[in-house]
Scaffold this motif. Structure first.
Motif, short mmCIF file in Angstrom:
data_model
loop_
_atom_site.label_atom_id
_atom_site.label_comp_id
_atom_site.label_asym_id
_atom_site.label_seq_id
_atom_site.Cartn_x
_atom_site.Cartn_y
_atom_site.Cartn_z
N UNK A 26 -14.31 -7.94 12.59
CA UNK A 26 -13.76 -6.65 12.98
C UNK A 26 -13.75 -5.70 11.79
N UNK A 29 -16.95 -4.08 11.47
CA UNK A 29 -17.05 -3.02 12.48
C UNK A 29 -16.48 -1.74 11.94
N UNK A 30 -15.35 -1.88 11.29
CA UNK A 30 -14.71 -0.67 10.75
C UNK A 30 -15.59 -0.03 9.70
N UNK A 32 -18.72 -0.19 9.58
CA UNK A 32 -19.84 0.45 10.28
C UNK A 32 -19.46 1.81 10.80
N UNK A 33 -18.20 1.94 11.21
CA UNK A 33 -17.80 3.21 11.79
C UNK A 33 -17.65 4.30 10.74
#
Lengths: 187, 739
Positions: A26, A29-30, A32-33
């Motif tokens: 996760x 993911x952050x 990536x954002x």
């Protein structure tokens, strides 16, 4: 070059965090954002997490200090903490919360107190790590470099593995294959 | 006074009188009945022209009868009235009889002529009958011919045709015997091949040059022949007179010529002979129509036979082709096996040969490095040179054989053209300087630095060409030029079939190597590229080489879709070797040179769902922020709320999706869902409700569905997952993620 060394250092550090299960997919993911339109996203979210968690932990301590413990409320708080930590990818904290919740259901006071300690311990650990990480990133950015990204393939590997026990160490190869392919993002 | 003519009742000679009396009576009777009969019968017959004659005759007879009748009264004494009546009657009778007699003179000739006419008509009728008979027979003949033809043409088997012919002819014409004599292979004899009665005729032959046979062969009509003729002696001599025999020729066609009317006049025309015998004990004779029938049938037989012959021919050809096919297939497989065997052999030998060669070369060069006496050094150098030559030879042969059967493929890769030329120059400079040749290289400025092609083989080709230039020049200079070939220059008159077409990702490299050596005479130019062919002048005999170099280069150039040729003005005037090859233009040089991996493009998310208005409801701040960022990344217009009340306040028909992060699907989510359903009565106005949930099971999923949610997503949600979820959702308006 210093920046390159610092970047390598950051990558290595991030690797260890994953290896030791402080962070999970996760968190990637952050990362990536985060992009040009929102360059401080990770910092913001992490800060938010810290604030939220501090408050929750305080509330939990207070709730468990009461003579008659309101397990429902405790459960609600723990649930919140679990949500936050899973949103940010703080794996160990999340796992500790799960255990906490189980004991809450049983309404076992000692166990829950123990769990609270465990959760706090894990929380402070991960807070420390994340702060270090963010500091390293800031240093690199200040030095004119850019933050290296971990490959998405790595992510897939983690996801495929699914849930794991805390403390299991992944083989270096698994990480090595993916974590080494860093990309240099030019500023 | 009384008359004394008192007749006694019956006078004394009354017997005679009695008789006269009776006779008269009967005469009268007869005379009255005859006309009655006449009238009766004439009335019956409708065609009697002479009625009035009859009337006359009738009157005559009646009056005669009346006279005789009246005579009856005269036997007895009679009155005057009777006498007068008698007289009148007699007078009338006399009158009529005279008239009749006179009439008859005219009538009888007429009557007689009627008779002749009747005879004439009868003859005519007989004649017509005959003609009818003839026509009928002709028609029957025609029918027979048609039937026979049909029978004959209904099969394509030669034997069946002939058998059927004989059988049908025998039946139609009621023949005793029918036989077919076929010419033998030599053409000098006729062999009895088919007969009607005997099942298997013995090979009974008759020489072909018999006068009767010649006579039959000379005309296409059926010819009556004598039963004693050798071809007609088919039946054992019987007691009776043999029936008439007819023979007709049957043309045996070798060509597929069906036009009966214009037989081509072949020099060697072969005929078979058909002999037909009428039954021996009948008095039958050959009628014309029967002969015509026979002729017509024969023609048909000839045609049918030619059809059969063609069929046989084509069947034979087909069988032959099939056999050839099988044989070819076998040969092909053998060839393939042979090629495979050869390739295996080459592969093995390649390795086997190269290993020792390699050892020799390596060790010799190592030996060179050690302390050696001058003689030893010389020997080692020779060994090294020879083994290098041998190694090159082995390589060349291997390459060529692989090039021959097209199994060589280019190793394409991106390389630096400048480097290639520099390498070649480096290799060639030592030798050139030994020979005191000046080598110059000029590369066009528009020549791209990098190209896609087979670097090794290109270098080999250039090296070969330049090496040749150096080899065959004793003095002077070598000029190497390389540039990009333009379309105009590409079309060379020497190579009219070479029409290269440059395109966006290819260009043509043209290399020219000019030397000032011994040159090549124009007639030798075509042979230059053939294997093992070498210029036999003494000067070149010592320069070594196997003559394979140019052949191999040509093969490489062809593989690179190019062309190579040599121009020379003649012996002693030097020569220029030119080749053009097709090279690719590399896509992105950077990509090849540096390991650069671009970051996941961030823009692709922004265009996924531009401006999609969504509402995110999440009590957990961190999680809310993360979800918001995720959706913003996908281009959505995100509004966030922290509680269910705020959610219900803010939700509007503008929001397409409502994301609810409910930690526990309980009354809260139920409440919100039902309120949203209530608020937006129409289905298409209502935003889609999706819940994000940490973990779920079937029960939860069913609950969600029951409550009225449109979708369910399991956390954690990645960017890709959210993207696909949203697209599914918006497409189907429902999403329940499979667990």
């Amino acid at each position: 070059m210093e920046v390159v060394q610092m970047q390598r250092g950051l990558v290595d550090y991030t690797k260890t965090l994953f290896m030791e299960c402080f962070l999970d997919a996760q968190f990637l993911q952050l990362q990536q954002l985060q992009d040009e339109s929102n360059p401080d996203f990770v910092f913001e979210v992490v800060s938010l997490f810290f604030d939220d968690s501090e408050k929750l932990l305080n509330d939990l301590s207070m709730a468990l200090d009461q003579p008659s413990v309101d397990f429902k409320k405790v459960d609600a708080h723990v649930h919140q903490l679990k949500g936050s930590s899973s949103s940010i990818g703080a794996q160990r904290v999340k796992d500790a919360c799960v255990t906490f919740r189980n004991f809450c259901e049983e309404q076992n006071i000692e166990a829950t107190l123990r769990c609270l300690q465990q959760v706090k311990h894990e929380y402070y650990l991960v807070k420390n790590k994340l702060e270090t990480l963010l500091r390293l990133e800031q240093q690199i950015v200040a030095a004119g470099g850019s933050i290296p990204m971990i490959e998405m393939g790595f992510l897939k590997t983690i996801n495929m593995k699914g849930k794991h026990d805390s403390g299991v160490v992944y083989t270096v190869e698994t990480y090595g294959v993916f974590c080494d392919s860093t990309s240099i993002r030019s500023l | 006074m009384e008359c004394n003519c008192i007749e006694p009742q019956w006078p004394p000679d009354d017997l005679l009188m009695k008789y006269q009396y009776i006779s008269d009576f009967f005469i009268a009777l007869a005379y009255f009945s005859i006309p009655l009969e006449l009238i009766y019968f004439v009335k019956k017959s409708s065609v009697f022209p002479y009625r009035w004659v009859l009337v006359q005759f009738g009157a005559f007879i009646v009056l005669c009868g009346a006279t005789h009748l009246i005579n009856l009264w005269t036997f007895t004494p009679h009155t005057r009235t009777v006498a007068s009546v008698m007289t009148i009657a007699k007078v009338l009778t006399a009158l009529v009889s005279c008239v009749t007699a006179l009439m008859l003179v005219h009538i009888i000739p007429d009557l007689l002529s009627v008779k002749t006419r009747e005879l004439f008509l009868k003859n005519k009728a007989a004649e017509l009958d005959r003609e009818m008979g003839l026509i009928r027979t002709q028609e029957e003949t025609g029918r027979h011919v048609r039937m026979l033809t049909h029978e004959i043409r209904s099969t394509l088997d030669r034997h069946t045709i002939l058998r059927t012919t004989l059988i049908e002819l025998g039946r139609t014409l009621s023949l005793e015997e029918c036989a077919l004599w076929m010419p033998t292979r030599t053409g000098l004899e006729l062999q009895l091949s088919y007969t009607l009665r005997q099942q298997n005729p013995v090979g009974y032959t008759v020489p072909i040059h018999h006068p009767v046979i010649n006579q039959v062969f000379s005309t296409n009509h059926a010819v009556k022949i004598s039963p004693n003729c050798p071809v007609a002696r088919l039946r054992p001599a019987g007691k009776y007179l043999p029936g008439e025999v007819v023979a007709v020729r049957v043309p045996l066609l070798h060509l597929s010529n069906f036009h009966i009317n214009d037989w081509p006049e072949l020099s060697t025309k072969r005929y078979a002979l058909m002999v037909l015998m009428l039954p021996s004990d009948s008095a039958r004779q050959w009628h014309v129509h029967e002969l015509e029938l026979v002729e017509a049938v024969t023609d048909q037989v000839a045609v049918a036979l030619s059809h059969a012959a063609i069929l046989e021919e084509s069947m034979r050809a087909r069988n032959l082709l099939m056999e050839q096919n099988v044989a070819l297939d076998l040969a092909r497989r053998e060839a393939e096996t042979a090629i495979r065997a050869r390739n295996d052999f080459l592969a093995v030998m390649n390795h086997e040969m190269r290993t020792p060669m390699h050892a020799i070369i390596t060790l010799s060069s190592l030996l060179q490095e050690t302390e050696l006496t001058p003689e030893q050094r010389l020997m080692v150098e020779t060994i090294l040179k020879s083994s290098n030559l041998l190694a090159t030879l082995i390589n060349d042969v291997l390459d060529l054989s692989r090039l021959e059967d097209g199994s060589l493929q280019l190793d394409l890769g991106t390389f630096n053209i400048y480097t290639v030329f520099r390498e070649v120059l480096k290799l060639i400079k030592p030798i050139a300087s030994v020979k005191k040749l000046h080598v110059s290289l000029s590369l066009a400025p528009d020549l791209p630095e990098y190209a896609v092609g087979d670097e090794k083989r290109l270098m080999q080709t250039i090296l070969n060409v330049v090496g040749n230039a150096v080899k065959f020049s004793k003095e002077g200079s070598i000029t190497i030029t390389a540039f990009v070939a333009k379309p105009e220059t590409l079309r060379d008159s020497r190579a009219p079939e070479f029409l290269p077409v440059p395109s966006d990702n290819h260009f043509y490299l043209r290399v020219q190597v000019k030397d000032s050596g011994c040159g090549v005479s124009p007639q030798d130019i075509p042979n230059l590229f053939t294997k093992f062919a070498q210029n036999q002048s003494t000067a070149t005999r010592n320069s070594g080489g196997s003559g394979l170099g140019l052949a191999i280069s040509k093969r490489f150039v062809n593989l690179m879709e190019g062309h190579i040729w040599i121009e020379s003005e003649g012996l002693g005037k030097g020569c220029t070797a030119i080749f053009i090859v097709k090279l690719g233009i590399p896509e992105r040089v950077n990509e090849y040179k540096l390991p650069y991996m671009p970051k996941m493009p961030t823009n692709h998310g922004h265009t996924a769902f531009p401006g999609l208005k969504v509402l995110v409801m999440d009590e957990n701040g961190v999680s809310r922020t993360v979800t918001k960022e995720l959706l913003m990344h996908l281009g959505c217009d995100v509004t966030t709320v922290g509680s269910s009340d705020e959610c219900l306040q803010l939700v509007s028909h503008e929001h397409k999706v409502v994301f609810m992060d409910i930690n526990v699907p309980g009354t809260d989510s139920h409440r919100i869902t039902s309120r949203i359903h209530e608020k937006f009565a129409k289905r298409n106005e209502r935003p889609l409700i999706v819940t994000l949930i940490g973990n779920t099971d079937k029960l939860t999923k069913e609950n969600c569905m029951r409550i009225g949610m449109d979708g369910l997503i399991v956390k954690p949600v990645s960017l890709d997952k959210m993207k696909s979820v949203l697209s599914d959702l918006l497409e189907h308006r429902v999403l329940f993620e499979g667990i």
